[in-house]
Design an enzyme around this catalytic site. Structure first.
Site, PDB file in Angstrom:
ATOM      1  N   HIS A   1      -7.789 -20.116  22.619  1.00 18.98           N
ATOM      2  CA  HIS A   1      -7.655 -20.192  24.085  1.00 18.98           C
ATOM      3  C   HIS A   1      -6.413 -19.440  24.525  1.00 18.98           C
ATOM      4  CE1 HIS A   1      -5.124 -23.565  22.825  1.00 18.98           C
ATOM      5  NE2 HIS A   1      -4.679 -23.739  24.050  1.00 18.98           N
TER       6      HIS A   1
ATOM      7  N   HIS B   1      -3.544 -20.093  26.166  1.00 18.55           N
ATOM      8  CA  HIS B   1      -2.171 -20.571  26.389  1.00 18.55           C
ATOM      9  C   HIS B   1      -1.151 -19.740  25.595  1.00 18.55           C
ATOM     10  CE1 HIS B   1      -3.576 -24.752  27.941  1.00 18.55           C
ATOM     11  NE2 HIS B   1      -3.425 -23.890  28.922  1.00 18.55           N
TER      12      HIS B   1
ATOM     13  N   HIS C   1      -0.395 -19.948  21.958  1.00 21.51           N
ATOM     14  CA  HIS C   1      -1.490 -19.600  21.032  1.00 21.51           C
ATOM     15  C   HIS C   1      -1.734 -18.100  20.951  1.00 21.51           C
ATOM     16  CE1 HIS C   1      -2.901 -23.787  20.303  1.00 21.51           C
ATOM     17  NE2 HIS C   1      -2.103 -23.949  21.347  1.00 21.51           N
TER      18      HIS C   1
ATOM     19  N   HIS D   1      -9.819 -28.446  27.842  1.00 23.37           N
ATOM     20  CA  HIS D   1      -8.377 -28.161  27.783  1.00 23.37           C
ATOM     21  C   HIS D   1      -8.124 -26.880  28.586  1.00 23.37           C
ATOM     22  CE1 HIS D   1      -4.304 -27.945  26.189  1.00 23.37           C
ATOM     23  NE2 HIS D   1      -4.542 -26.730  25.731  1.00 23.37           N
TER      24      HIS D   1
ATOM     25  N   HIS E   1      -1.438 -28.028  16.698  1.00 24.15           N
ATOM     26  CA  HIS E   1      -0.111 -28.667  16.787  1.00 24.15           C
ATOM     27  C   HIS E   1       0.059 -29.781  15.758  1.00 24.15           C
ATOM     28  CE1 HIS E   1       1.321 -27.000  20.697  1.00 24.15           C
ATOM     29  NE2 HIS E   1       0.030 -26.910  20.971  1.00 24.15           N
TER      30      HIS E   1
HETATM   31 ZN   LIG Z   1      -3.234 -25.188  24.857  1.00 27.85          ZN
END
Ligand SMILES: [Zn+2]
Length: 255
Positions: free
Chosen positions: A56, A58, A61, A114, A171
């Site tokens: 994704h 973010h 990432h 998310h 994470h």
């Molecule tokens: Zn994320």
């Protein structure tokens, strides 16, 4: 053919996952938060990066995408539905597509909530799945771009993978997730046993990952909406699964 997979700790609590098979000339990284730790891990193994996989958009990432691409010429594979937000993307993939990395194949699962475009890479033959920030060990991602029914359906899709599938997520949140899980299901013996092990591993500074789909089914409150104990902890004995999930997520947001 065996894929070696290892965590590359990035930022504060992120893992990029470095996967390689020297015999096959395959080397890819999933969700490189930053380039430098990945570059050091590659150098330590004498590896040359061929692909970057993103779950994704973010920044924690994709932050290393452009620098790693510039250095290695690696091609970047990410969610087709979110291509505009993936720096340097070369190949956008969607639900059900097979994504090829050298001689390895991953099935793409769209698992939104998310983020709208979040995907997982399921290496069926290799028995592993990269779940980004959707499914964590004993946890799930925050609902930034989707509602509870959407996340419930994304998690349910992952729970349909074989129990033995290894889960690599984005994470190291496991211990905190487990502390929350114990507040809603303190009588779950699998959960208590897992927490003993997680605390031991963390005390040694080691990663708690990968998990497995089977272990998540037994210990992750976000996929256990059928648990009588969770339902009574939440006062939702007669609610449907999505309501139980939504309330579990609300409680965790406030935990
Ligand atoms: Zn994320």
């Amino acid at each position: 053919m065996t894929l070696q997979i290892e965590p590359v700790p990035c930022l504060r609590d992120n893992y990029a996952w470095l996967a390689h098979d020297k015999d096959e000339g395959v080397c890819f990284v999933v969700d490189p938060s930053e380039a430098e730790p990945v570059r050091r891990a590659l150098a330590a193994h004498g590896l040359k990066l061929t692909h970057i996989l993103n779950t994704h958009h973010h920044p924690d990432h994709v932050g290393g995408n452009l620098a790693l691409k510039a250095r290695f010429g690696a091609s970047i594979i990410g969610p087709g539905k979110d291509a505009a937000r993936i720096p340097g993307i070369d190949i956008g993939v969607t639900e059900g597509e097979t994504c090829r990395v050298g001689s390895y194949e991953a099935k793409v699962l769209e698992i939104p909530a998310h983020t709208r475009g979040h995907i997982a890479f399921w290496f069926e033959k290799d028995g592993c799945v990269f779940t980004g920030d959707t499914l964590f060990a004993m946890g799930c991602g925050r609902l930034f771009e989707g509602d509870p029914p959407t996340m419930w359906s994304s998690l349910s899709k992952l729970m349909r993978l074989p129990d033995s599938t290894r889960v690599y997520c984005g994470h190291e949140y496991t211990e905190a997730n487990g502390r929350f899980a114990l507040t809603v299901e303190p009588g779950n013996p699998d959960l208590s046993a897992r927490m003993v092990e997680v605390r031991r591993v963390r005390a040694e500074g080691q990663p708690t990952l990968p998990s497995t789909i089977g272990l998540e089914k037994k210990t992750n409150p976000f996929v256990r909406a059928q648990s009588g104990e969770i339902r009574s902890s939440l006062g939702l004995e007669a609610a449907d699964d999505v309501e139980v999930f939504a309330e579990t997520r609300r409680r965790k947001d406030a935990f």
